[in-house]
Design a protein around this motif. Structure first.
Motif, PDB file in Angstrom:
ATOM      1  N   VAL A  23       1.038  -1.571  -0.350  1.00 16.41           N
ATOM      2  CA  VAL A  23       0.144  -0.212  -0.503  1.00 16.41           C
ATOM      3  C   VAL A  23       0.900   1.100  -0.051  1.00 16.41           C
ATOM      4  O   VAL A  23       0.384   2.309  -0.539  1.00 16.41           O
ATOM      5  N   ARG A  24       1.718   1.454   1.177  1.00 14.84           N
ATOM      6  CA  ARG A  24       2.822   2.546   1.457  1.00 14.84           C
ATOM      7  C   ARG A  24       3.501   2.598  -0.411  1.00 14.84           C
ATOM      8  O   ARG A  24       4.004   3.968  -0.612  1.00 14.84           O
ATOM      9  N   LYS A  25       3.977   1.322  -1.042  1.00 14.42           N
ATOM     10  CA  LYS A  25       4.705   1.315  -2.080  1.00 14.42           C
ATOM     11  C   LYS A  25       3.756   2.276  -3.645  1.00 14.42           C
ATOM     12  O   LYS A  25       4.044   3.449  -3.935  1.00 14.42           O
ATOM     13  N   ALA A  26       2.099   1.809  -3.768  1.00 11.17           N
ATOM     14  CA  ALA A  26       1.654   2.609  -4.630  1.00 11.17           C
ATOM     15  C   ALA A  26       1.120   4.306  -4.244  1.00 11.17           C
ATOM     16  O   ALA A  26       1.123   4.333  -5.390  1.00 11.17           O
ATOM     17  N   CYS A  27       1.062   4.131  -2.887  1.00 18.19           N
ATOM     18  CA  CYS A  27       1.223   5.568  -3.050  1.00 18.19           C
ATOM     19  C   CYS A  27       2.411   6.707  -3.026  1.00 18.19           C
ATOM     20  O   CYS A  27       1.881   7.747  -3.715  1.00 18.19           O
ATOM     21  N   GLU A  28       3.381   6.018  -3.110  1.00 15.24           N
ATOM     22  CA  GLU A  28       4.794   6.912  -3.294  1.00 15.24           C
ATOM     23  C   GLU A  28       5.069   6.679  -5.182  1.00 15.24           C
ATOM     24  O   GLU A  28       5.702   7.700  -5.047  1.00 15.24           O
ATOM     25  N   ALA A  29       4.764   5.845  -5.513  1.00 12.60           N
ATOM     26  CA  ALA A  29       4.185   5.262  -6.663  1.00 12.60           C
ATOM     27  C   ALA A  29       3.348   6.678  -7.731  1.00 12.60           C
ATOM     28  O   ALA A  29       3.239   6.373  -8.789  1.00 12.60           O
ATOM     29  N   GLY A  30       2.100   6.744  -6.967  1.00 16.24           N
ATOM     30  CA  GLY A  30       1.037   7.658  -7.653  1.00 16.24           C
ATOM     31  C   GLY A  30       0.217   5.792  -7.996  1.00 16.24           C
ATOM     32  O   GLY A  30      -0.887   6.805  -8.849  1.00 16.24           O
ATOM     33  N   GLU A  31       0.135   5.250  -7.787  1.00 16.67           N
ATOM     34  CA  GLU A  31      -0.797   4.314  -8.454  1.00 16.67           C
ATOM     35  C   GLU A  31      -2.115   4.512  -7.050  1.00 16.67           C
ATOM     36  O   GLU A  31      -2.768   3.983  -7.781  1.00 16.67           O
ATOM     37  N   LEU A  32      -1.877   4.949  -6.158  1.00 16.54           N
ATOM     38  CA  LEU A  32      -3.096   4.183  -5.402  1.00 16.54           C
ATOM     39  C   LEU A  32      -3.076   6.497  -5.105  1.00 16.54           C
ATOM     40  O   LEU A  32      -1.744   6.889  -4.006  1.00 16.54           O
ATOM     41  N   HIS A  33      -4.064   6.698  -5.164  1.00 18.46           N
ATOM     42  CA  HIS A  33      -4.303   8.430  -4.161  1.00 18.46           C
ATOM     43  C   HIS A  33      -4.154   8.219  -2.982  1.00 18.46           C
ATOM     44  O   HIS A  33      -4.901   7.841  -2.248  1.00 18.46           O
ATOM     45  N   GLY A  34      -3.198   9.507  -2.295  1.00 14.82           N
ATOM     46  CA  GLY A  34      -3.051   9.337  -0.797  1.00 14.82           C
ATOM     47  C   GLY A  34      -2.824  10.394  -0.492  1.00 14.82           C
ATOM     48  O   GLY A  34      -2.025  11.176  -1.622  1.00 14.82           O
ATOM     49  N   SER A  35      -3.098  11.107   0.769  1.00 15.83           N
ATOM     50  CA  SER A  35      -1.581  12.135   0.946  1.00 15.83           C
ATOM     51  C   SER A  35      -1.147  12.152   2.197  1.00 15.83           C
ATOM     52  O   SER A  35      -1.112  11.189   3.189  1.00 15.83           O
ATOM     53  N   GLN A  36       0.079  13.391   1.933  1.00 10.25           N
ATOM     54  CA  GLN A  36       0.529  13.022   4.192  1.00 10.25           C
ATOM     55  C   GLN A  36       0.418  14.739   4.297  1.00 10.25           C
ATOM     56  O   GLN A  36       0.594  15.677   3.214  1.00 10.25           O
ATOM     57  N   ARG A  37       0.019  14.727   5.557  1.00 13.40           N
ATOM     58  CA  ARG A  37       0.135  16.618   5.709  1.00 13.40           C
ATOM     59  C   ARG A  37       1.663  16.594   5.822  1.00 13.40           C
ATOM     60  O   ARG A  37       2.433  18.396   5.773  1.00 13.40           O
ATOM     61  N   VAL A  38       2.446  16.271   6.049  1.00 17.72           N
ATOM     62  CA  VAL A  38       4.324  16.537   6.346  1.00 17.72           C
ATOM     63  C   VAL A  38       5.158  16.054   5.291  1.00 17.72           C
ATOM     64  O   VAL A  38       4.227  14.282   5.087  1.00 17.72           O
ATOM     65  N   PRO A  39       6.121  16.001   4.882  1.00 15.07           N
ATOM     66  CA  PRO A  39       6.785  15.424   4.163  1.00 15.07           C
ATOM     67  C   PRO A  39       6.996  14.414   4.672  1.00 15.07           C
ATOM     68  O   PRO A  39       7.809  14.110   6.082  1.00 15.07           O
ATOM     69  N   ASN A  40       6.993  13.033   4.338  1.00 14.10           N
ATOM     70  CA  ASN A  40       7.739  11.467   4.584  1.00 14.10           C
ATOM     71  C   ASN A  40       6.343  11.642   6.230  1.00 14.10           C
ATOM     72  O   ASN A  40       7.053  10.991   7.272  1.00 14.10           O
TER      73      ASN A  40
END
Length: 69
Positions: A23-40
């Motif tokens: 799931v994390r890798k899919a978010c990082e790759a843009g395959e799964l739309h997610g958001s982070q409030r702060v970098p990392n």
């Protein structure tokens, strides 16, 4: 009790029966739309985007993205 709308990567992994790293890798790759409030920071994933990803469909954010040629 209301259904969960926003998921962490661990919760999203449980919901989709996948590994949290997947799931994390899919978010990082843009395959799964997610958001982070702060970098990392922690990923937050909306249920609609998560369900679309799990079924192999684009979520609303990916459908609205401008097409590049």
């Amino acid at each position: 009790m209301s259904e969960r709308i926003w998921f962490t990567t661990a919760q999203a992994a449980e919901h989709t029966e996948r590994h949290p790293q997947t799931v994390r890798k899919a978010c990082e790759a843009g395959e799964l739309h997610g958001s982070q409030r702060v970098p990392n920071g922690r990923w937050r994933i909306h249920r609609d985007c998560l369900d679309a990803w799990a079924y192999g469909d684009p979520c609303v954010h990916q459908r609205e993205a401008p097409q590049t040629d």
